[in-house]
Design a protein around this motif. Structure first.
Motif, PDB file in Angstrom:
ATOM      1  N   ASN A 283      -5.383  -6.555 -17.357  1.00 34.20           N
ATOM      2  CA  ASN A 283      -4.318  -7.384 -16.067  1.00 34.20           C
ATOM      3  C   ASN A 283      -3.451  -6.146 -16.115  1.00 34.20           C
ATOM      4  N   CYS A 284      -3.145  -5.825 -14.435  1.00 33.91           N
ATOM      5  CA  CYS A 284      -2.133  -4.521 -14.275  1.00 33.91           C
ATOM      6  C   CYS A 284      -1.030  -5.237 -14.253  1.00 33.91           C
ATOM      7  N   SER A 285       0.091  -4.481 -15.477  1.00 33.36           N
ATOM      8  CA  SER A 285       1.360  -5.072 -15.724  1.00 33.36           C
ATOM      9  C   SER A 285       2.267  -5.140 -14.243  1.00 33.36           C
ATOM     10  N   HIS A 286       2.237  -4.572 -12.941  1.00 28.88           N
ATOM     11  CA  HIS A 286       2.311  -4.344 -11.871  1.00 28.88           C
ATOM     12  C   HIS A 286       2.368  -5.999 -10.967  1.00 28.88           C
ATOM     13  N   ALA A 287       1.401  -6.032 -10.751  1.00 29.43           N
ATOM     14  CA  ALA A 287       0.546  -7.406 -10.338  1.00 29.43           C
ATOM     15  C   ALA A 287      -0.434  -8.063 -10.065  1.00 29.43           C
ATOM     16  N   ASP A 288      -0.931  -8.061 -11.609  1.00 31.30           N
ATOM     17  CA  ASP A 288      -2.052  -8.754 -12.389  1.00 31.30           C
ATOM     18  C   ASP A 288      -2.861  -8.982 -11.108  1.00 31.30           C
ATOM     19  N   THR A 289      -4.128  -7.594 -11.377  1.00 33.80           N
ATOM     20  CA  THR A 289      -4.516  -7.010 -10.814  1.00 33.80           C
ATOM     21  C   THR A 289      -5.900  -6.409 -12.332  1.00 33.80           C
ATOM     22  N   PRO A 290      -6.928  -6.579 -11.737  1.00 36.60           N
ATOM     23  CA  PRO A 290      -7.446  -6.160 -13.140  1.00 36.60           C
ATOM     24  C   PRO A 290      -8.139  -4.480 -13.175  1.00 36.60           C
TER      25      PRO A 290
ATOM     26  N   ASN B 219      -6.282   3.985 -13.860  1.00 34.80           N
ATOM     27  CA  ASN B 219      -5.406   3.555 -13.313  1.00 34.80           C
ATOM     28  C   ASN B 219      -6.247   2.739 -12.216  1.00 34.80           C
ATOM     29  N   CYS B 220      -4.451   2.133 -11.823  1.00 29.81           N
ATOM     30  CA  CYS B 220      -5.059   0.258 -10.585  1.00 29.81           C
ATOM     31  C   CYS B 220      -5.620   0.371  -9.699  1.00 29.81           C
ATOM     32  N   PRO B 221      -6.409   0.104  -9.583  1.00 31.14           N
ATOM     33  CA  PRO B 221      -6.811  -0.293  -8.578  1.00 31.14           C
ATOM     34  C   PRO B 221      -6.075  -0.220  -6.405  1.00 31.14           C
ATOM     35  N   LEU B 222      -5.046  -1.602  -7.439  1.00 34.91           N
ATOM     36  CA  LEU B 222      -4.242  -1.783  -6.002  1.00 34.91           C
ATOM     37  C   LEU B 222      -3.237  -0.675  -5.275  1.00 34.91           C
ATOM     38  N   HIS B 223      -2.241  -0.637  -6.591  1.00 38.36           N
ATOM     39  CA  HIS B 223      -0.893   0.789  -6.148  1.00 38.36           C
ATOM     40  C   HIS B 223      -1.016   1.383  -6.775  1.00 38.36           C
ATOM     41  N   GLY B 224      -2.281   2.298  -7.698  1.00 41.83           N
ATOM     42  CA  GLY B 224      -2.116   3.045  -8.546  1.00 41.83           C
ATOM     43  C   GLY B 224      -1.617   4.123  -9.827  1.00 41.83           C
ATOM     44  N   ALA B 225      -0.641   2.721 -10.452  1.00 42.23           N
ATOM     45  CA  ALA B 225      -0.078   2.641 -11.917  1.00 42.23           C
ATOM     46  C   ALA B 225      -1.212   3.120 -12.572  1.00 42.23           C
ATOM     47  N   SER B 226      -0.633   4.087 -13.401  1.00 46.50           N
ATOM     48  CA  SER B 226      -1.506   4.684 -15.057  1.00 46.50           C
ATOM     49  C   SER B 226      -1.083   4.290 -16.219  1.00 46.50           C
TER      50      SER B 226
ATOM     51  N   PRO C 184       3.863   5.091 -11.537  1.00 42.96           N
ATOM     52  CA  PRO C 184       4.288   4.510 -11.212  1.00 42.96           C
ATOM     53  C   PRO C 184       3.313   2.933 -10.384  1.00 42.96           C
ATOM     54  N   PRO C 185       3.255   2.448  -9.202  1.00 43.23           N
ATOM     55  CA  PRO C 185       4.759   1.792  -9.781  1.00 43.23           C
ATOM     56  C   PRO C 185       5.297   0.572 -10.787  1.00 43.23           C
ATOM     57  N   ALA C 186       4.324   0.263 -11.799  1.00 45.80           N
ATOM     58  CA  ALA C 186       4.406  -0.099 -12.740  1.00 45.80           C
ATOM     59  C   ALA C 186       5.373   0.214 -14.216  1.00 45.80           C
TER      60      ALA C 186
HETATM   61  S1  FES Z   1      -1.293  -4.055  -9.226  1.00 42.14           S
HETATM   62 FE1  FES Z   1      -1.607  -2.558 -10.158  1.00 42.14          FE
HETATM   63  S2  FES Z   1       0.222  -0.966  -9.422  1.00 42.14           S
HETATM   64 FE2  FES Z   1       0.361  -3.230  -8.500  1.00 42.14          FE
END
Ligand code: FES
Length: 123
Positions: free
Chosen positions: A45-52, A64-71, A82-84
């Motif tokens: 669960n990404c710490s940025h916005a709850d994405t697997p 790397n998060c699939p939504l905004h690319g945080a690693s 970033p953005p996490a």
């Molecule tokens: S939800 Fe993962 S980087 Fe935004």
């Protein structure tokens, strides 16, 4: 002081280097991957916005998060891009003859360890 519960999640010998999977353990969605022959487990669960994170791309020790690319580093859950701005929970994981075990730690006084949540936690 912490308490820990060990949960057997079955056989993951089929998981090759560079591959990942996810499973639910207690209230946690957990990403499990194998890198350089070793298993790693972090909260899925990404710490940025709850994405697997398990829907993201694994490159070496980085997911790397699939939504905004945080690693995040799968070795310790730390964020490395970033953005996490905060990491995700990391779990101890062990592979033996009876399968793979994930250890869930909770603090004394807590009835259960709480998953971390992230909902656009940016600066
Ligand atoms: S939800 Fe993962 S980087 Fe935004």
């Amino acid at each position: 002081m912490t308490q820990s519960d060990q949960r057997n999640i079955g056989d993951l010998s089929h998981l090759e280097n560079g591959e990942l999977t996810s499973c639910e353990v207690d209230d946690f969605e957990i990403l499990i991957c194998r890198v350089e022959g070793k298993l790693y487990a972090i909260e899925d669960n990404c710490s940025h916005a709850d994405t697997p994170l398990s829907e993201g791309k694994l490159s070496g020790f980085q997911i790397n998060c699939p939504l905004h690319g945080a690693s995040f580093d799968v070795r310790d859950g730390s964020h490395s891009g970033p953005p996490a701005y905060t990491g995700v929970r990391c779990f101890e994981i062990a592979e033996g003859e009876s399968g793979v075990s994930v250890i869930i730690e909770s603090k004394d006084g807590d009835s259960k360890a709480e998953p971390q949540t992230g909902y656009f936690q940016t600066r």
